[in-house]
Design a protein around this motif. Structure first.
Motif, mmCIF file in Angstrom:
data_model
loop_
_atom_site.group_PDB
_atom_site.id
_atom_site.type_symbol
_atom_site.label_atom_id
_atom_site.label_comp_id
_atom_site.label_asym_id
_atom_site.label_seq_id
_atom_site.Cartn_x
_atom_site.Cartn_y
_atom_site.Cartn_z
ATOM 1 N N SER A 177 -5.639 -4.717 -2.454
ATOM 2 C CA SER A 177 -5.498 -4.296 -1.051
ATOM 3 C C SER A 177 -5.008 -2.861 -0.957
ATOM 4 C CB SER A 177 -4.520 -5.230 -0.326
ATOM 5 O OG SER A 177 -4.940 -6.580 -0.416
ATOM 6 N N LYS A 178 -3.992 -2.548 -1.732
ATOM 7 C CA LYS A 178 -3.417 -1.199 -1.681
ATOM 8 C C LYS A 178 -4.448 -0.159 -2.118
ATOM 9 C CE LYS A 178 0.331 1.555 -3.674
ATOM 10 N NZ LYS A 178 -0.566 2.572 -4.276
ATOM 11 N N THR A 179 -5.150 -0.448 -3.208
ATOM 12 C CA THR A 179 -6.118 0.521 -3.732
ATOM 13 C C THR A 179 -7.290 0.714 -2.774
ATOM 14 O OG1 THR A 179 -5.528 -0.117 -5.994
ATOM 15 C CG2 THR A 179 -7.616 1.044 -5.682
ATOM 16 N N ILE A 180 -7.837 -0.393 -2.277
ATOM 17 C CA ILE A 180 -9.003 -0.295 -1.377
ATOM 18 C C ILE A 180 -8.642 0.455 -0.099
ATOM 19 C CG2 ILE A 180 -10.502 -1.668 0.128
ATOM 20 C CD1 ILE A 180 -10.662 -3.739 -2.116
ATOM 21 N N LEU A 181 -7.520 0.106 0.510
ATOM 22 C CA LEU A 181 -7.136 0.729 1.774
ATOM 23 C C LEU A 181 -6.890 2.221 1.606
ATOM 24 C CD1 LEU A 181 -6.477 0.411 4.747
ATOM 25 C CD2 LEU A 181 -4.141 -0.223 4.116
ATOM 26 N N LYS A 182 -6.197 2.588 0.533
ATOM 27 C CA LYS A 182 -5.898 4.013 0.332
ATOM 28 C C LYS A 182 -7.170 4.804 0.050
ATOM 29 C CE LYS A 182 -3.003 7.162 -2.340
ATOM 30 N NZ LYS A 182 -1.928 7.286 -3.374
ATOM 31 N N ASN A 183 -8.057 4.254 -0.786
ATOM 32 C CA ASN A 183 -9.286 4.980 -1.110
ATOM 33 C C ASN A 183 -10.152 5.203 0.131
ATOM 34 O OD1 ASN A 183 -8.599 5.145 -3.787
ATOM 35 N ND2 ASN A 183 -9.817 3.383 -4.431
ATOM 36 N N ILE A 184 -10.279 4.163 0.956
ATOM 37 C CA ILE A 184 -11.100 4.300 2.166
ATOM 38 C C ILE A 184 -10.464 5.293 3.124
ATOM 39 C CG2 ILE A 184 -11.974 3.081 4.189
ATOM 40 C CD1 ILE A 184 -12.266 0.600 2.454
ATOM 41 N N ALA A 185 -9.136 5.219 3.261
ATOM 42 C CA ALA A 185 -8.447 6.120 4.187
ATOM 43 C C ALA A 185 -8.585 7.567 3.756
ATOM 44 C CB ALA A 185 -6.979 5.736 4.293
ATOM 45 N N LEU A 186 -8.480 7.842 2.459
ATOM 46 C CA LEU A 186 -8.536 9.217 1.980
ATOM 47 C C LEU A 186 -9.951 9.782 1.989
ATOM 48 C CD1 LEU A 186 -6.022 9.108 -1.021
ATOM 49 C CD2 LEU A 186 -5.693 10.198 1.201
ATOM 50 N N GLY A 188 -12.664 8.439 3.907
ATOM 51 C CA GLY A 188 -13.476 8.237 5.096
ATOM 52 C C GLY A 188 -12.804 8.514 6.406
ATOM 53 N N VAL A 189 -11.562 8.920 6.391
ATOM 54 C CA VAL A 189 -10.855 9.068 7.648
ATOM 55 C C VAL A 189 -11.405 10.226 8.482
ATOM 56 C CG1 VAL A 189 -9.038 10.619 6.826
ATOM 57 C CG2 VAL A 189 -8.559 8.999 8.680
ATOM 58 N N GLY A 190 -11.981 11.255 7.799
ATOM 59 C CA GLY A 190 -12.513 12.372 8.553
ATOM 60 C C GLY A 190 -13.775 12.023 9.308
ATOM 61 N N ALA A 191 -14.517 11.037 8.806
ATOM 62 C CA ALA A 191 -15.792 10.683 9.424
ATOM 63 C C ALA A 191 -15.705 9.445 10.292
ATOM 64 C CB ALA A 191 -16.851 10.469 8.337
ATOM 65 N N ALA A 196 -11.995 1.911 12.100
ATOM 66 C CA ALA A 196 -13.117 1.742 11.188
ATOM 67 C C ALA A 196 -12.642 1.665 9.738
ATOM 68 C CB ALA A 196 -14.114 2.887 11.358
ATOM 69 N N VAL A 197 -11.587 2.444 9.435
ATOM 70 C CA VAL A 197 -10.998 2.370 8.086
ATOM 71 C C VAL A 197 -10.506 0.950 7.806
ATOM 72 C CG1 VAL A 197 -9.068 3.132 6.650
ATOM 73 C CG2 VAL A 197 -10.382 4.807 7.977
ATOM 74 N N MET A 198 -9.807 0.355 8.766
ATOM 75 C CA MET A 198 -9.280 -0.994 8.579
ATOM 76 C C MET A 198 -10.411 -2.023 8.492
ATOM 77 S SD MET A 198 -6.076 -0.509 8.335
ATOM 78 C CE MET A 198 -5.360 -2.142 8.566
ATOM 79 N N ASN A 199 -11.434 -1.848 9.321
ATOM 80 C CA ASN A 199 -12.557 -2.794 9.294
ATOM 81 C C ASN A 199 -13.289 -2.755 7.957
ATOM 82 O OD1 ASN A 199 -12.236 -3.890 11.874
ATOM 83 N ND2 ASN A 199 -13.361 -2.198 12.847
ATOM 84 N N LEU A 200 -13.516 -1.564 7.430
ATOM 85 C CA LEU A 200 -14.210 -1.443 6.151
ATOM 86 C C LEU A 200 -13.372 -2.029 5.017
ATOM 87 C CD1 LEU A 200 -16.608 -0.464 4.520
ATOM 88 C CD2 LEU A 200 -15.543 1.812 4.406
ATOM 89 N N ALA A 201 -12.065 -1.753 5.029
ATOM 90 C CA ALA A 201 -11.178 -2.333 4.012
ATOM 91 C C ALA A 201 -11.164 -3.849 4.117
ATOM 92 C CB ALA A 201 -9.757 -1.773 4.169
ATOM 93 N N ASN A 202 -11.184 -4.360 5.337
ATOM 94 C CA ASN A 202 -11.191 -5.802 5.552
ATOM 95 C C ASN A 202 -12.459 -6.436 4.977
ATOM 96 O OD1 ASN A 202 -10.039 -8.254 6.943
ATOM 97 N ND2 ASN A 202 -12.043 -8.133 7.931
ATOM 98 N N ARG A 203 -13.612 -5.782 5.203
ATOM 99 C CA ARG A 203 -14.870 -6.337 4.698
ATOM 100 C C ARG A 203 -14.891 -6.359 3.166
ATOM 101 N NH1 ARG A 203 -17.167 -3.334 8.975
ATOM 102 N NH2 ARG A 203 -17.860 -1.698 7.524
#
Length: 221
Positions: A177-186, A188-191, A196-203
């Motif tokens: 959870s920690k790794t996926i959430l941080k990677n997506i946030a770093l 994809g947050v600009g786009a 959306a960051v939370m939804n993608l991490a959830n999927r």
């Protein structure tokens, strides 16, 4: 003459009895002593054997063959010692396995703690904020975690989360959870927005999640 002859006969017999009686008593005493030794020898051997076992020599066996209750008792003692040795071996194996598990859990705890940020920023001329966090698992390892990182020059992301259940499964899911959430946030947050960051991490966390584990997350920027 008859009376004199009978008197002489009885006197002779009395003398013979007087001479034979000590011999008979000596023989009886000797036989009694031999019989007493024959009976007491296995008892003494049993006593010495039990004392040797009590001193810690569990490999000692009682070799008593009398064909009576003493032999049956010695056989029972031998069987009890064999069962005791098997039990002690099982206890030793269980203790070794427990120690191995404890070592592995301690290593898992170190790995988990190493994944959490432990260098905390302090407010200074070059830094506009300071923060501190700590995590103490209910067990040796657990599913709680925190995280913080800069998304860019102006935005700080802070995460506080709690994985369902405790122990090793929760710790593994916590790492994912920690790794996926941080990677997506770093990345994809600009786009995309924070939702959306939370939804993608959830999927991504739901994929191949046969155990149906979940994580409750606070994600703030």
């Amino acid at each position: 003459a008859f009376a004199s002859a009978m008197d002489a006969f009885f006197r002779d017999r009395l003398w013979e009895m007087a001479l034979l009686l000590p011999v008979i008593l000596a023989i009886l005493a000797l036989l009694s002593r031999m019989e007493a030794k024959r009976f007491s020898r296995p008892v003494l051997a049993l006593t010495d054997g039990v004392k040797t076992i009590a001193e810690g020599n569990l490999d000692h066996r009682l070799e008593i063959q009398t064909g009576d209750e003493i032999e049956a008792f010695s056989d029972s003692v031998n069987r009890m010692m064999a069962d005791l040795k098997e039990y002690m071996a099982a206890v030793s194996a269980a203790a070794a396995e427990k120690q191995s598990i404890a070592t592995e859990l301690s290593l898992a705890q170190e790995i988990q703690e190493g994944l959490l940020p432990r260098v905390f920023p302090q407010a200074s001329d070059s830094n506009r904020f300071e923060l501190f966090a700590t995590m103490e698992a209910a067990k040796i390892v657990g599913g709680d975690f925190y995280d913080f990182y800069l998304l860019d020059e102006q935005h700080l992301a802070v995460t506080i989360a709690d994985v369902s259940d405790k122990g090793i499964p929760a710790a593994l899911f916590m790492m994912c959870s920690k790794t996926i959430l941080k990677n997506i946030a770093l990345t994809g947050v600009g786009a995309m927005g924070y939702d959306a960051v939370m939804n993608l991490a959830n999927r991504q966390l739901c994929e191949d999640n046969d155990e149906m584990m979940f994580v409750t997350v606070f994600f703030g920027v």
